[in-house]
Design a protein around this motif. Structure first.
Motif, short mmCIF file in Angstrom:
data_model
loop_
_atom_site.label_atom_id
_atom_site.label_comp_id
_atom_site.label_asym_id
_atom_site.label_seq_id
_atom_site.Cartn_x
_atom_site.Cartn_y
_atom_site.Cartn_z
N THR A 53 0.82 -1.22 0.00
CA THR A 53 0.00 0.00 0.00
C THR A 53 0.85 1.26 0.00
OG1 THR A 53 -0.13 0.05 2.42
CG2 THR A 53 -1.86 -1.16 1.25
N GLY A 54 2.11 1.15 0.33
CA GLY A 54 2.98 2.32 0.37
C GLY A 54 3.74 2.57 -0.92
N LEU A 55 3.44 1.78 -1.94
CA LEU A 55 4.18 1.90 -3.20
C LEU A 55 3.42 2.72 -4.24
CD1 LEU A 55 5.36 -1.81 -3.60
CD2 LEU A 55 6.47 0.05 -2.35
N SER A 56 4.16 3.32 -5.15
CA SER A 56 3.56 4.01 -6.30
C SER A 56 3.62 3.06 -7.49
CB SER A 56 4.31 5.31 -6.59
OG SER A 56 4.21 6.22 -5.53
N LEU A 57 2.70 2.12 -7.49
CA LEU A 57 2.72 1.06 -8.50
C LEU A 57 2.07 1.52 -9.80
CD1 LEU A 57 1.78 -2.02 -6.30
CD2 LEU A 57 3.97 -1.62 -7.43
N GLN A 58 2.75 1.27 -10.89
CA GLN A 58 2.19 1.51 -12.22
C GLN A 58 1.61 0.23 -12.82
OE1 GLN A 58 5.17 3.42 -14.63
NE2 GLN A 58 5.72 4.86 -13.01
N TYR A 59 2.12 -0.92 -12.32
CA TYR A 59 1.62 -2.20 -12.82
C TYR A 59 1.71 -3.22 -11.69
CZ TYR A 59 0.90 -6.34 -15.65
OH TYR A 59 0.39 -7.52 -16.18
N LEU A 60 0.66 -4.06 -11.59
CA LEU A 60 0.63 -5.13 -10.60
C LEU A 60 -0.20 -6.28 -11.14
CD1 LEU A 60 1.17 -6.19 -7.67
CD2 LEU A 60 -1.05 -5.18 -7.06
N ASN A 61 0.35 -7.49 -11.03
CA ASN A 61 -0.40 -8.68 -11.41
C ASN A 61 0.07 -9.85 -10.55
OD1 ASN A 61 -1.78 -10.80 -12.61
ND2 ASN A 61 -1.44 -10.08 -14.69
N VAL A 62 -0.82 -10.31 -9.67
CA VAL A 62 -0.52 -11.46 -8.82
C VAL A 62 -1.51 -12.60 -9.09
CG1 VAL A 62 0.52 -10.03 -7.02
CG2 VAL A 62 -1.94 -10.57 -6.91
N ILE B 280 -7.18 -8.42 0.40
CA ILE B 280 -6.27 -7.51 -0.30
C ILE B 280 -6.13 -6.25 0.54
CG2 ILE B 280 -5.95 -6.10 -2.38
CD1 ILE B 280 -7.64 -8.21 -3.89
N PRO B 281 -4.90 -5.85 0.89
CA PRO B 281 -4.72 -4.63 1.71
C PRO B 281 -5.40 -3.43 1.06
CG PRO B 281 -2.66 -5.83 1.52
CD PRO B 281 -3.61 -6.48 0.57
N GLN B 282 -6.02 -2.60 1.85
CA GLN B 282 -6.73 -1.44 1.36
C GLN B 282 -5.83 -0.21 1.44
OE1 GLN B 282 -10.22 -1.91 0.22
NE2 GLN B 282 -9.18 -3.88 0.30
N GLY B 283 -5.74 0.51 0.32
CA GLY B 283 -4.95 1.73 0.32
C GLY B 283 -3.93 1.74 -0.80
N GLY B 284 -3.26 2.88 -0.92
CA GLY B 284 -2.27 3.03 -1.98
C GLY B 284 -2.92 2.90 -3.35
N ASP B 285 -2.26 2.19 -4.24
CA ASP B 285 -2.77 2.00 -5.60
C ASP B 285 -3.48 0.67 -5.79
OD1 ASP B 285 -1.67 4.46 -6.51
OD2 ASP B 285 0.30 3.52 -6.70
N LEU B 286 -3.58 -0.13 -4.74
CA LEU B 286 -4.03 -1.51 -4.92
C LEU B 286 -5.45 -1.63 -5.45
CD1 LEU B 286 -2.50 -3.37 -1.84
CD2 LEU B 286 -1.54 -2.92 -4.12
N GLN B 287 -6.31 -0.68 -5.10
CA GLN B 287 -7.70 -0.75 -5.58
C GLN B 287 -7.88 -0.09 -6.95
OE1 GLN B 287 -7.12 -0.59 -2.06
NE2 GLN B 287 -7.64 -2.74 -2.37
N THR B 288 -6.82 0.45 -7.51
CA THR B 288 -6.92 1.07 -8.84
C THR B 288 -6.76 0.04 -9.95
OG1 THR B 288 -4.56 1.61 -9.00
CG2 THR B 288 -6.00 3.23 -7.93
N PHE B 289 -6.31 -1.16 -9.60
CA PHE B 289 -6.11 -2.19 -10.61
C PHE B 289 -7.38 -3.01 -10.80
CE2 PHE B 289 -1.87 -1.36 -8.82
CZ PHE B 289 -1.21 -0.98 -9.98
N GLU B 290 -7.53 -3.56 -12.00
CA GLU B 290 -8.70 -4.39 -12.31
C GLU B 290 -8.65 -5.70 -11.51
OE1 GLU B 290 -11.16 -3.52 -14.31
OE2 GLU B 290 -10.25 -1.61 -14.91
#
Length: 331
Positions: free
Chosen positions: A284-293, A302-312
């Motif tokens: 949640t503390g990262l400035s992620l441009q891409y994430l796929n797990v 899924i942790p709430q916050g940061g960019d995590l909820q911006t991904f599909e």
């Protein structure tokens, strides 16, 4: 008696002034010019090299660059042409070459010639998007001034030579899109001056990632689409500087729960592995441009916050029991 300049002297002076100077019209070194003609002949006198003629100084030829002071050839970049055959061994006879490129030449075949080792000033070697075959030669470790080595998109086979770790100035190593087998060399944890970006994707590399690589601080790692196993968490930690990490489509299997991701990380791809545990809060503390797990064995919210909820939801789906936005709520 007045001093006068004879007409003959004036004409002689004008002729001298109009003569071409070696620094402007005859800069090309004749030995280098002869080598280039041999290279052209070895490649079957292709149209791509039509400008390589005696009527034009070779420093003005297409795909060639000279040192402005010495007139010696320092760059040869042959790309995107209808060229058949093999890399001419004569390239090794251009002693001041710093950049050598054979790229996007699908009819270029054969193996990488050993005469390249004579190019001791070489800083860039790019042999990519061809049909080169054979091994990645260990003799490339003799090119100690290399800072960029690209052998991607070929048909190279065999294992990765451990000797490449001797290239202490290397900033990037591209071996992706070949048919390489074997394991990642333990020696790749011993790079000294520079820590190169490693691109090994789309091969058939097996085994665990050597723990020695965890002693270094990589910026870019792409090991995707291989047959790697074990743990890759050694690339992460609060003191690491990794920015792009792609381990997708392998057989990695370890607990992700306690991994600490560094603030530098902007792209993380773990899809299609066997990674288990939960997603760490540090994400949640990262400035992620891409994430796929996706397509792993992860569980928990899924942790709430940061960019995590911006991904599909496709970045998270097909896990064992992962839940929470953007996936369905946990029950």
């Amino acid at each position: 008696m007045k001093n006068s300049i004879s007409p003959i002297a004036i004409i002689s002076l004008l002729i001298f002034i109009c003569l071409p100077t070696p620094s402007l019209s005859q800069r090309c070194n004749k030995n280098d010019e002869n080598v280039l003609f041999q290279i052209k002949k070895s490649l079957g006198n292709p149209y791509l090299l039509a400008s390589w003629q005696t009527t034009l100084d070779c420093c003005q030829w297409y795909l060639v660059k000279c040192n402005k002071t010495t007139g010696r050839i320092i760059e040869l970049t042959i790309f995107s042409g209808n060229i058949s055959g093999q890399i001419p061994s004569e390239v090794g006879n251009l002693p001041y070459l710093q950049t050598l490129v054979f790229r996007k030449l699908t009819n270029l075949t054969g193996q990488i010639p050993s005469t390249i080792t004579k190019l001791t000033h070489l800083t860039m070697l790019r042999l990519s998007w061809t049909n080169l075959s054979g091994p990645v030669p260990s003799f490339l470790s003799q090119l100690t001034n290399l800072n960029f080595l690209d052998l991607s998109f070929n048909n190279l086979t065999g294992s990765i030579p451990p000797e490449l770790a001797k290239l202490t100035k290397l900033g990037a190593l591209h071996l992706d899109r070949n048919k390489l087998t074997g394991t990642i060399p333990e020696s790749f944890g011993t790079f000294t001056e520079n820590v190169p970006d490693l691109y090994f994707s789309n091969n058939q590399i097996t085994g665990d990632v050597p723990k020695s690589l965890g002693y270094l601080n990589f910026t870019v790692i792409d090991f995707s689409r291989n047959q790697l196993t074990g743990d890759f968490s050694m690339f992460f930690g609060t003191n690491k500087a990794i920015q792009i990490a792609d381990f997708s489509r392998n057989s990695f299997q370890f607990d992700l729960s306690d991994v600490v991701f560094p603030a530098s990380l902007t792209s993380l791809d773990l899809n299609h592995n066997k990674v288990f545990g939960s997603l760490p809060e540090t994400l949640t503390g990262l400035s992620l441009q891409y994430l796929n797990v996706s397509y792993n064995r992860l569980c928990g919210k899924i942790p709430q916050g940061g960019d995590l909820q911006t991904f599909e939801n496709t970045s998270y789906f097909h896990n064992r029991c992962l839940c929470g936005l953007p996936l369905p709520a946990c029950t």
